[in-house]
Every structure is written in C-alpha cells, then in structure tokens.
Design an enzyme around this catalytic site. Sequence first.
Site, short mmCIF file in Angstrom:
data_model
loop_
_atom_site.label_atom_id
_atom_site.label_comp_id
_atom_site.label_asym_id
_atom_site.label_seq_id
_atom_site.Cartn_x
_atom_site.Cartn_y
_atom_site.Cartn_z
N ASP A 14 0.81 -1.22 0.00
CA ASP A 14 0.00 0.00 0.00
C ASP A 14 0.84 1.27 0.00
OD1 ASP A 14 -2.29 -1.59 0.11
OD2 ASP A 14 -2.27 -1.63 2.29
N LYS A 17 1.90 2.21 -5.09
CA LYS A 17 2.43 1.66 -6.35
C LYS A 17 1.51 1.99 -7.52
CE LYS A 17 2.40 -2.40 -4.39
NZ LYS A 17 2.13 -2.06 -2.98
N ALA A 40 -4.03 -7.78 -3.56
CA ALA A 40 -3.53 -6.45 -3.86
C ALA A 40 -4.70 -5.50 -4.10
CB ALA A 40 -2.66 -6.50 -5.11
N GLY A 41 -4.49 -4.24 -3.74
CA GLY A 41 -5.47 -3.20 -4.06
C GLY A 41 -4.70 -1.97 -4.45
N HIS A 42 -4.71 -1.65 -5.72
CA HIS A 42 -3.92 -0.50 -6.21
C HIS A 42 -4.88 0.60 -6.63
CE1 HIS A 42 -0.36 -3.42 -7.18
NE2 HIS A 42 -0.73 -3.44 -5.93
N GLN A 220 2.05 -6.01 -3.27
CA GLN A 220 2.47 -6.12 -1.86
C GLN A 220 3.78 -5.32 -1.65
OE1 GLN A 220 1.36 -9.38 -3.45
NE2 GLN A 220 -0.57 -8.54 -2.77
N THR A 297 -9.75 -4.75 1.81
CA THR A 297 -10.58 -5.27 2.89
C THR A 297 -11.22 -4.17 3.74
OG1 THR A 297 -8.64 -5.36 4.31
CG2 THR A 297 -9.20 -7.38 3.13
N PRO A 300 -8.59 -0.94 9.03
CA PRO A 300 -7.70 0.17 9.35
C PRO A 300 -6.25 -0.29 9.27
CG PRO A 300 -8.92 -0.56 11.30
CD PRO A 300 -9.46 -1.33 10.14
P1 GDP Z 1 -0.70 0.38 -3.56
O1 GDP Z 1 -1.31 -0.88 -3.07
O2 GDP Z 1 0.77 0.46 -3.30
O3 GDP Z 1 -1.04 0.70 -4.99
O4 GDP Z 1 -1.35 1.54 -2.68
P2 GDP Z 1 -2.90 1.70 -2.28
O5 GDP Z 1 -3.64 2.18 -3.45
O6 GDP Z 1 -3.40 0.48 -1.59
O7 GDP Z 1 -2.81 2.79 -1.14
C1 GDP Z 1 -2.26 4.04 -1.38
C2 GDP Z 1 -3.34 5.12 -1.09
O8 GDP Z 1 -2.72 6.37 -1.01
C3 GDP Z 1 -4.37 5.25 -2.21
O9 GDP Z 1 -5.60 5.59 -1.63
C4 GDP Z 1 -3.84 6.39 -3.06
O10 GDP Z 1 -4.87 7.10 -3.76
C5 GDP Z 1 -3.25 7.27 -1.99
N1 GDP Z 1 -2.09 8.08 -2.42
C6 GDP Z 1 -1.11 7.77 -3.29
N2 GDP Z 1 -0.18 8.74 -3.34
C7 GDP Z 1 -0.59 9.70 -2.47
C8 GDP Z 1 -0.05 10.94 -2.03
O11 GDP Z 1 1.02 11.37 -2.43
N3 GDP Z 1 -0.77 11.65 -1.09
C9 GDP Z 1 -1.94 11.19 -0.59
N4 GDP Z 1 -2.55 11.95 0.32
N5 GDP Z 1 -2.47 10.02 -0.96
C10 GDP Z 1 -1.81 9.28 -1.89
P1 IMO Z 2 -0.83 -4.13 -2.26
O1 IMO Z 2 -0.41 -4.69 -3.58
C1 IMO Z 2 -0.90 -4.51 2.10
C2 IMO Z 2 -0.99 -8.56 3.74
C3 IMO Z 2 -2.25 -8.97 4.50
C4 IMO Z 2 -1.65 -9.91 5.52
C5 IMO Z 2 -0.55 -10.62 4.73
C6 IMO Z 2 -0.99 -11.98 4.18
O2 IMO Z 2 -2.12 -3.40 -2.30
O3 IMO Z 2 0.27 -3.36 -1.63
P2 IMO Z 2 -2.59 -12.67 2.18
O4 IMO Z 2 -4.05 -12.40 1.94
O5 IMO Z 2 -1.70 -12.14 1.10
O6 IMO Z 2 -2.30 -14.10 2.49
O7 IMO Z 2 -2.24 -11.86 3.52
O8 IMO Z 2 -0.23 -9.76 3.65
N1 IMO Z 2 -1.22 -8.07 2.36
C7 IMO Z 2 -1.14 -6.77 2.02
N2 IMO Z 2 -0.94 -5.67 2.77
N3 IMO Z 2 -1.00 -4.39 0.76
C8 IMO Z 2 -1.16 -5.49 -0.01
O9 IMO Z 2 -1.16 -5.44 -1.36
C9 IMO Z 2 -1.28 -6.75 0.62
N4 IMO Z 2 -1.47 -8.01 0.17
C10 IMO Z 2 -1.41 -8.81 1.25
O10 IMO Z 2 -2.88 -7.87 5.10
O11 IMO Z 2 -1.00 -9.16 6.53
MG MG Z 3 -2.84 -1.56 -1.83
#
Ligand code: GDP
Ligand code: IMO
Ligand code: MG
Length: 416
Positions: A14, A17, A40-42, A220, A297, A300
């Site tokens: 998170d 990426k 993953a959640g991007h 991840q 998910t 928090p």
């Molecule tokens: P990923 O899994 O690495 O792609 O990251 P996630 O999307 O799960 O979580 C990153 C969160 O931070 C997302 O809600 C993005 O929209 C947000 N985000 C990314 N870059 C920035 C930033 O520079 N500032 C803020 N405030 N939010 C950001």
């Molecule tokens: P992105 O790509 C953050 C964490 C889960 C748990 C552990 C194992 O969005 O960064 P799993 O379901 O993979 O067996 O869970 O890994 N986890 C992540 N945490 N970002 C992710 O992906 C994750 N994918 C798995 O919360 O601790």
């Molecule tokens: Mg994510």
Amino acid sequence: MNRADLIVGLQWGDEGKGKIVDHMAQKYDVVCRFAGGHNAGHTIVTDGNKYALHLIPSGVLNPKARNIVGNGVVLSPADFIEEMSQFDYLEGRLFVSDKAHLLLPYHALIDQALEKLKGDKAIGTTGKGIGPAYGDKIARVGHRIGELLHPEKLTAKIMHHFEENRAIFDAIEIKKPDEQTLLEELKGYKRHLEPFIVDTTQLVWRILQSGERMLLEGAQGTMLDIDHGTYPFVTSSTTVSAGACSGLGLNPKDIGKVTGIAKAYCTRVGNGPFPSEDFCEDGKLIREKGHEFGTTTGRPRRCGWFDAVAMRHAVRINGVDQVALMKLDVLDGFEEIKVCVAYEFEDKQIDYVPYDLEDVKPVYQSFPGWQTSKGVRSFDALPDTAKSYIEALEKMIGTKMGIISTSPDREDTIIR
Ligand code: GDP
Ligand code: IMO
Ligand code: MG
C-alpha cells in the site's frame, strides 16, 4: 533488446504503487503484473475518478498501454471477470498467462477457516485464498489457467482433488462442489477469459525484442515477501524484484531501472512485527490524514514512522535505482516527525534487519515538520524543512528520491 523497468513496494504494501505505475504508464507500451493475486489493491485517481485495481495491471487507465498478467500471479476468474467489467476496451489490450495458477472459491474458504483456527496467532490475511492457492502450486496439486480451456477435464481433476483431500475438507467443513454446477461455472470462466489467455512468456520476449517499452508492476511489499519479509506474517509470493523474473519468464539481464515505492511514513495491515508503529495520537492522526484503510478489505492500517533500517534492507534486496516517496502531504502540519534510524536488539544497537523483528525496539531521530506540501509539483516549491527531511532520508538509505508524491492525483507528482 530492450529492458523492462520495474516498480516494487519497499515497505508492507500500500505504498502507492498504483499511482506511480499509472503515472509512468504514459511512457510505456506494456504493463505487467508478476506476483500476488486479488489481495492487492492498487488505487488510481485521475480527473477526479477513483479506480481500485486488484488483478488488472495499473496500466489499464492509459488508453495506449497493453497489460499482461504473468504466470507468477494466482488468479481468481470470478474476481478477475468482475474487475474486467469496469472497462469495455480490453480485447487485444489484456493478456493472461496460461501458466498463472487458478484461485478458486474453495481456496478462500480454506484461508478463512485456517485463520479462524489460528485464533490470536492469525496472520491477518485478506481472506482471499492467496496462501492456499500458492500452497497448492508449490505442493504441485494446483490447477493452471490454461486448463480452463478444457472445462470437463478440469472439473474431473477438481472433483478428484476434493476426494483425495476429503478428510481435510471435512474437518474444516468445506463441502465438495456439485459436479454439474462446477462444470457450468468453469465453462462460464472459459467463455469470458478464452480470448485473453496466451503464452505470456513468448509474448514478453517478443515485446522486449521488438524494442517496445515494458513496465513491471509489483504487488504487496518487500517486508511481506515470503523469504525476506517478517515470516510467517507475510504473503505467499515473492514480492521483491527477483519475483519479476520467475513471475514472467524473464532473466535478470532483462531488468532495467528499478523504482522502489515508499511512503514518507510506514503502514502495515494485518498482524506481525512493525517496529516503528505509533500507538499514540500521531499514529491515529496519520491514519486519519492518510485515509489509511485497506483498499481490498477496508481494514484500518496500523501506522507509524519511516523505518530507515527496513528501507536500506529493501533497497539492497530489490536493487533500487531510485525511490518514489509517497504521501509526503500526509505529514503536513506535524510539529515533529520521527524516523527509525536503528533498532535496539539484545541490548545492542543494530543497523540491519535481524532474523526476527518481533523483539526489536526502534531508535528514533526527530526532524522539524512543515505546514504545506499538498499538491506541490516542484521540489524547489516544497517547504525547506520538507526538503531537509527528504535529503536526510536519502542519506540514510543511500538512494536518490527521484519522485515525490504530494496528493493522490496523477498530476501532483514531483519528478526530480
Ligand atoms: P498500492 O497498493 O501500493 O497501490 O497503494 P494503495 O492504493 O493500496 O494505497 C495508497 C493510497 O494512497 C491510495 O488511496 C492512493 O490514492 C493514496 N495516495 C497515493 N499517493 C498519495 C499521495 O502522495 N498523497 C496522498 N494523500 N495520498 C496518496
Ligand atoms: P498491495 O499490492 C498490504 C498482507 C495482508 C496480511 C498478509 C498476508 O495493495 O500493496 P494474504 O491475503 O496475502 O495471504 O495476507 O499480507 N497483504 C497486504 N498488505 N498491501 C497489499 O497489497 C497486501 N497483500 C497482502 O494484510 O497481513
Ligand atoms: Mg494496496
């Protein structure tokens, strides 16, 4: 022959990426996922629209890029098809490896049942079935996407798998599927996915040979890697840059520039050690300001300070050429910003990641904060204390921060 550039998470996932892949995808012809699944959640924010991608590579929002899901991914057809339904232009732009492993509904049921049995020792997985799907792959009893093309044969194999493991399925109260229902389900997957299933190994070789530009999107983060993360509180795949080779059929010489993604602070979702976690007001404030709730998910995220020790480990393991420092704006308004510069471990101060992070305590250095960096698009326009913070981090980790992100929006990105 071209080389493929790589994006990799340096912390516990998170890191942001999705935003950087989307931002960079403008300059690439092809974007590939190589590991993980719909755990993953991007998130991508562009022109006020927000997209959450789980399996489709984040290049999908660039109308010109093609997208590949490599053999290293575990793919849930049902979730993939649902995600695909957001886009009406995927044919000829999305390719799925015939060697990627199938993640089926029973994998998620096993994942959830095992977590429940572990009680307070639970890993805190996403419950999506990632561990059981990779487990089957490694135990050589998994099923691959290519098998979807022959649903009758695959149905028989899955029914046999249930028979063979009946004692286990019974113990965790997972019912054997009805054969006809399973067959219909698999036929449905085939109908939707057949046009997208190819030998992606040959495809990525042809793309690099032809001189097209390819970007590889990690999922991840390094500290969740099956070998190099905080085992057993990790995911079940190789999340570090080495995974891009096996997960796509590339060799190390195919890899070009590596960009590591890190937040200006740290978060972790799920259980396991997190030395720089802040349990007080600052941690809560970071969570609120950074909207630190899981994309997949909704849980928090645990929040804390930038961990320079873990980051050095991640930079070395991934061969990082530059870091993209994300979410700098979330630290706006803090009077004092802390950085974990060493660990206290067995009465000594250490500057490396030991075997187990469970028993280390953080050693902090403090930096003065700043008022506003949100939306700033040039390094010079950042407050002086923010610049000093970034420069201090660069020194600590020995790598340039070539990209700085100051909001979720694609455009609010500083390129140095
Ligand atoms: P990923 O899994 O690495 O792609 O990251 P996630 O999307 O799960 O979580 C990153 C969160 O931070 C997302 O809600 C993005 O929209 C947000 N985000 C990314 N870059 C920035 C930033 O520079 N500032 C803020 N405030 N939010 C950001
Ligand atoms: P992105 O790509 C953050 C964490 C889960 C748990 C552990 C194992 O969005 O960064 P799993 O379901 O993979 O067996 O869970 O890994 N986890 C992540 N945490 N970002 C992710 O992906 C994750 N994918 C798995 O919360 O601790
Ligand atoms: Mg994510």
